[in-house]
Scaffold this motif. Sequence first.
Motif, short mmCIF file in Angstrom:
data_model
loop_
_atom_site.label_atom_id
_atom_site.label_comp_id
_atom_site.label_asym_id
_atom_site.label_seq_id
_atom_site.Cartn_x
_atom_site.Cartn_y
_atom_site.Cartn_z
N UNK A 10 0.80 -1.23 0.00
CA UNK A 10 0.00 0.00 0.00
C UNK A 10 0.82 1.27 0.00
N UNK A 11 0.24 2.26 -0.64
CA UNK A 11 0.83 3.59 -0.71
C UNK A 11 -0.23 4.62 -0.37
N UNK A 12 0.22 5.78 0.03
CA UNK A 12 -0.70 6.87 0.31
C UNK A 12 -0.38 8.06 -0.58
N UNK A 13 -1.42 8.71 -1.06
CA UNK A 13 -1.20 9.97 -1.76
C UNK A 13 -0.98 9.81 -3.25
N UNK A 14 -0.95 10.97 -3.90
CA UNK A 14 -0.87 10.96 -5.37
C UNK A 14 0.57 11.02 -5.86
N UNK A 15 1.53 11.21 -4.95
CA UNK A 15 2.89 11.40 -5.46
C UNK A 15 3.48 10.11 -6.03
N UNK A 16 4.40 10.28 -6.93
CA UNK A 16 5.08 9.18 -7.60
C UNK A 16 4.12 8.20 -8.25
N UNK A 21 0.88 -6.68 -6.71
CA UNK A 21 -0.26 -5.77 -6.74
C UNK A 21 -0.12 -4.64 -5.73
N UNK A 22 -0.57 -3.47 -6.10
CA UNK A 22 -0.48 -2.35 -5.15
C UNK A 22 -1.83 -1.70 -4.95
N UNK A 23 -1.95 -1.02 -3.83
CA UNK A 23 -3.16 -0.28 -3.51
C UNK A 23 -2.73 1.12 -3.12
N UNK A 24 -3.23 2.10 -3.84
CA UNK A 24 -2.89 3.48 -3.52
C UNK A 24 -4.13 4.15 -2.95
N UNK A 25 -4.01 4.65 -1.74
CA UNK A 25 -5.16 5.26 -1.08
C UNK A 25 -4.96 6.75 -0.90
N UNK A 26 -6.04 7.41 -0.56
CA UNK A 26 -6.04 8.84 -0.24
C UNK A 26 -5.40 9.68 -1.35
N UNK A 27 -5.80 9.42 -2.57
CA UNK A 27 -5.28 10.21 -3.67
C UNK A 27 -6.03 11.54 -3.70
#
Lengths: 369, 110
Positions: free
Chosen positions: A11-17, A31-37
């Motif tokens: 998991x990642x947070x935010x829109x960066x990168x 697989x990745x999960x990006x939250x709080x974009x």
Amino acid sequence: MSSNKKSPYVSFLGSQNFRLRIVLSTLSGKPIKIEKIRSTDLNPGLKDYEISFLRLMESVTNGSQIEISYTGTTVIYRPGIIVGGSHTHNCPPSKPVGYFVEPLLYLAPFSKKKFSIVLRGITSSHNDAGVEAIKWGLLPILEKFGVRECALHTLKRGSPPLGGGEVHLVVDTLLAQPITIHELERPMINAIKGVSYSTRVSPSLVNRMIDGAKKVLKNVGCQVNITADVWRGENSGKSPGWGITLIGETKKGWCYLAEAIGDSGAIPEEVGEMVAYHLLEEIESSGAIGRTQLPLAITFMVIGKEDIGRLRIAKAEIDERFVVLLRDIKTIFGTEVLLKEVDDSSDHSDDYIVTIKGNGFTNSNKKIA
Amino acid sequence: LQANKTKRRRKWDIGKLIYMNNIEPQDCIKRWKGEDEDDENEDESDIENEEQDFFTKKAGITDQSKETFNDLEKFVPYFEKMEKLVEKWKTFDSINDRFIGASMKSKKES
């Protein structure tokens, strides 16, 4: 159902990168999960160009699954295999083609079929890589890692805001693994070259930019060679525009890069001067490669074969961008980078050597005997 | 985090700092370069030191820029304002040893 302790996603947070994370996920197969974009933004969630980028990823891979939440602030990406092939991608007017070409460079050498992708849209901007920046700045980096047959052809130039440009990315080299690099010296610059281009404006602007840049670089101590590249008619897109790209060329094949475009109302001489100063800054704050080239080089070193790769970087290159890059790489690949100060008293520099052990990634489309 | 509050400046190892996920990237860089939170008048002290100035000031410009400069989504890196660059690059002494021709020239002179 039985063991729900560990999340199946990184998991990642935010829109960066955003692009880098998707790329790293695809390379690693995790697989990745990006939250709080942009969850606190006025316009939360993914932007149109990010969606467009995900669409492009879908077309160059096979079996990728993308789930976007209702608000667009959460993305789950399950990577498929990289297949490449021939595609045409229409880029949204919010981002230039460089934004889309850049991540493709990370994936193209590890594809099943050769990459041949036509991208339509804007070809230059203030924040993203221009066509020349990719051609002269990023492709040479790929070459160092063994990707020799790659090219970006400019078929049409298209300045913002309306664009109308067209570029063709061709990557013919298919690798099982990038080769290890060792660059412990700061390469010497033997020439500065550049291109000053324009679409749908008077050719005099191009020459005025060249004059501005040459004025700054007059006494720099090497040849300065800037080409004028004026585009007219059909192939010059829908908007007037102009810009300049300069690179410091080295015998070893590395290069330093700076570029900018002019806005309406900007003075061409000043833009030329500014880019020249930026190039000087970039040379000063670079080891073997410039700041814009670092993410690509580091990523390829990480996915290289299980061997130690070394690269000289300047102290100034260790900035916030470098930190977030290394953190994301560690999150996905688990690889840590070793930084060591150069203890060479002969060239009083405060450079560092980045040492990376490749994680032995293999192109899943190529069997290694 | 407590080390931040002590007056004595601790020398940080950047190799370790990078992987301390609880520290914000810009704080990593600040601590490593020895610019703690407590020196508020960053901008003034920085003018004296051109090199350090290069990366520290960016956090202070606006909140907006803070986000973009640690984001690899932006291709173009951070550069100083024009006026400073003009001032700085009146001579090429600092990068003379990077050019093939120029280094030979300067050797002859010295």
